[in-house]
Scaffold this motif. Structure first.
Motif, PDB file in Angstrom:
ATOM      1  N   ASP A 239       0.823  -1.208   0.000  1.00 42.92           N
ATOM      2  CA  ASP A 239       0.000   0.000   0.000  1.00 42.92           C
ATOM      3  C   ASP A 239       0.860   1.262   0.000  1.00 42.92           C
ATOM      4  O   ASP A 239       1.995   1.263   0.487  1.00 42.92           O
ATOM      5  CB  ASP A 239      -0.933   0.015   1.207  1.00 42.92           C
ATOM      6  CG  ASP A 239      -2.102  -0.941   1.050  1.00 42.92           C
ATOM      7  OD1 ASP A 239      -2.339  -1.411  -0.074  1.00 42.92           O
ATOM      8  OD2 ASP A 239      -2.777  -1.221   2.063  1.00 42.92           O
ATOM      9  N   PHE A 240       0.286   2.347  -0.505  1.00 42.71           N
ATOM     10  CA  PHE A 240       1.011   3.607  -0.673  1.00 42.71           C
ATOM     11  C   PHE A 240       0.021   4.759  -0.691  1.00 42.71           C
ATOM     12  O   PHE A 240      -1.193   4.565  -0.745  1.00 42.71           O
ATOM     13  CB  PHE A 240       1.790   3.589  -1.996  1.00 42.71           C
ATOM     14  CG  PHE A 240       0.889   3.424  -3.199  1.00 42.71           C
ATOM     15  CD1 PHE A 240       0.294   4.519  -3.811  1.00 42.71           C
ATOM     16  CD2 PHE A 240       0.599   2.158  -3.694  1.00 42.71           C
ATOM     17  CE1 PHE A 240      -0.555   4.367  -4.897  1.00 42.71           C
ATOM     18  CE2 PHE A 240      -0.260   1.988  -4.778  1.00 42.71           C
ATOM     19  CZ  PHE A 240      -0.839   3.086  -5.377  1.00 42.71           C
ATOM     20  N   TYR A 241       0.571   5.981  -0.673  1.00 50.17           N
ATOM     21  CA  TYR A 241      -0.225   7.201  -0.859  1.00 50.17           C
ATOM     22  C   TYR A 241       0.671   8.174  -1.618  1.00 50.17           C
ATOM     23  O   TYR A 241       1.697   8.623  -1.103  1.00 50.17           O
ATOM     24  CB  TYR A 241      -0.650   7.774   0.490  1.00 50.17           C
ATOM     25  CG  TYR A 241      -1.718   8.850   0.451  1.00 50.17           C
ATOM     26  CD1 TYR A 241      -2.121   9.464  -0.732  1.00 50.17           C
ATOM     27  CD2 TYR A 241      -2.344   9.268   1.616  1.00 50.17           C
ATOM     28  CE1 TYR A 241      -3.099  10.431  -0.752  1.00 50.17           C
ATOM     29  CE2 TYR A 241      -3.328  10.239   1.621  1.00 50.17           C
ATOM     30  CZ  TYR A 241      -3.703  10.822   0.433  1.00 50.17           C
ATOM     31  OH  TYR A 241      -4.675  11.795   0.417  1.00 50.17           O
ATOM     32  N   LYS A 242       0.295   8.496  -2.846  1.00 47.70           N
ATOM     33  CA  LYS A 242       1.109   9.359  -3.693  1.00 47.70           C
ATOM     34  C   LYS A 242       1.201  10.781  -3.118  1.00 47.70           C
ATOM     35  O   LYS A 242       0.429  11.176  -2.247  1.00 47.70           O
ATOM     36  CB  LYS A 242       0.518   9.407  -5.101  1.00 47.70           C
ATOM     37  CG  LYS A 242       0.533   8.079  -5.848  1.00 47.70           C
ATOM     38  CD  LYS A 242       1.937   7.656  -6.214  1.00 47.70           C
ATOM     39  CE  LYS A 242       1.921   6.440  -7.133  1.00 47.70           C
ATOM     40  NZ  LYS A 242       3.278   5.995  -7.484  1.00 47.70           N
ATOM     41  N   LYS A 243       2.132  11.538  -3.657  1.00 51.64           N
ATOM     42  CA  LYS A 243       2.395  12.906  -3.194  1.00 51.64           C
ATOM     43  C   LYS A 243       1.123  13.755  -3.273  1.00 51.64           C
ATOM     44  O   LYS A 243       0.423  13.767  -4.281  1.00 51.64           O
ATOM     45  CB  LYS A 243       3.496  13.519  -4.058  1.00 51.64           C
ATOM     46  CG  LYS A 243       3.976  14.890  -3.608  1.00 51.64           C
ATOM     47  CD  LYS A 243       5.116  15.347  -4.512  1.00 51.64           C
ATOM     48  CE  LYS A 243       5.613  16.727  -4.130  1.00 51.64           C
ATOM     49  NZ  LYS A 243       6.699  17.175  -5.053  1.00 51.64           N
ATOM     50  N   HIS A 244       0.847  14.485  -2.175  1.00 50.30           N
ATOM     51  CA  HIS A 244      -0.378  15.266  -2.088  1.00 50.30           C
ATOM     52  C   HIS A 244      -0.235  16.341  -1.021  1.00 50.30           C
ATOM     53  O   HIS A 244       0.689  16.319  -0.218  1.00 50.30           O
ATOM     54  CB  HIS A 244      -1.571  14.364  -1.739  1.00 50.30           C
ATOM     55  CG  HIS A 244      -1.438  13.738  -0.379  1.00 50.30           C
ATOM     56  ND1 HIS A 244      -0.608  12.672  -0.140  1.00 50.30           N
ATOM     57  CD2 HIS A 244      -2.022  14.041   0.817  1.00 50.30           C
ATOM     58  CE1 HIS A 244      -0.683  12.340   1.141  1.00 50.30           C
ATOM     59  NE2 HIS A 244      -1.524  13.155   1.749  1.00 50.30           N
ATOM     60  N   LEU A 245      -1.177  17.266  -1.008  1.00 47.18           N
ATOM     61  CA  LEU A 245      -1.335  18.254   0.062  1.00 47.18           C
ATOM     62  C   LEU A 245      -2.588  17.916   0.858  1.00 47.18           C
ATOM     63  O   LEU A 245      -3.579  17.450   0.297  1.00 47.18           O
ATOM     64  CB  LEU A 245      -1.480  19.662  -0.507  1.00 47.18           C
ATOM     65  CG  LEU A 245      -0.222  20.487  -0.766  1.00 47.18           C
ATOM     66  CD1 LEU A 245      -0.600  21.766  -1.508  1.00 47.18           C
ATOM     67  CD2 LEU A 245       0.495  20.834   0.533  1.00 47.18           C
TER      68      LEU A 245
END
Length: 209
Positions: A115-121
């Protein structure tokens, strides 16, 4: 209480000086264990795929994030204790930095292997009511090759400012509108509590969760 006040002061100083701070051992072992037990007791159906966007624009997108979440609503002593701890931090931040924080929301975030979470604000400048982000990790004996690091970037630029290993008890706290960040793929189960201090602001249609 004196120890907690000192910890809160360190967070306030970091936010005032740099907008971000990383604090190992912010949570003591008893709180970590209580939260782990609380999470383990949750029925699996209460964990839902995490989404992006707010209100009518909220949706899931597995190209951006693949973790599962469950909001903390004060359903257990461990949850209420954690929420009280964050309320103490909120009081100190408002007292010293006059940020006008009104409330706090948070959820468990479970990343399974891959699992991951891409670059974001967490909030777009001037268009959201989240002002201060917190992440607390609950993972015991996390090793470098377990992956799952939090990468934090400057407001402008591609270089990595901070690479944070998700070790139990570590708190990361930063201005929600200022620091893009991402979670690298984990190679083992990874558990955290992500939270946001909020202000009153009616304009909040496009904030990423």
């Amino acid at each position: 209480m004196l120890q907690l006040d000192h910890a809160f002061d360190e967070v306030v100083d970091a936010i005032a000086e740099r907008g971000i701070g990383i604090f190992p051992a912010f949570l003591d072992s008893s709180r970590i264990e209580a939260l782990r037990r609380d999470f383990a007791a949750l029925p699996s159906w209460q964990l839902t795929p995490a989404g992006i966007g707010r209100e009518q624009a909220h949706h899931t997108n597995e190209r951006i994030r693949t973790d599962k979440t469950r909001w903390l609503e004060g359903d257990s002593p461990a949850q209420r204790d954690y929420q009280a701890l964050m309320a103490g931090l909120q009081l100190q931040v408002n007292r010293q930095l006059f940020m006008g924080l009104k409330d706090y929301e948070c959820h468990y975030a479970l990343y399974q292997a891959g699992d991951f979470y891409k670059k974001h604000l967490d909030a777009f400048r001037g268009r959201g009511n989240r002002r201060l982000t917190t992440v607390v990790y609950l993972n015991d004996a996390w090793q470098a090759d377990d992956g799952g690091e939090l990468l934090v970037y400057p407001e402008k630029g591609k270089e990595v400012l901070h690479r944070v290993r998700p070790e139990a008890g570590t708190l990361v706290c930063f201005l929600s509108e200022q620091f893009p960040h991402e979670v690298l793929p984990a190679r083992r189960e990874r558990l955290s509590i992500a939270g946001w201090f909020r202000v009153d602001d009616p304009v909040a249609p496009t904030v990423l969760l």
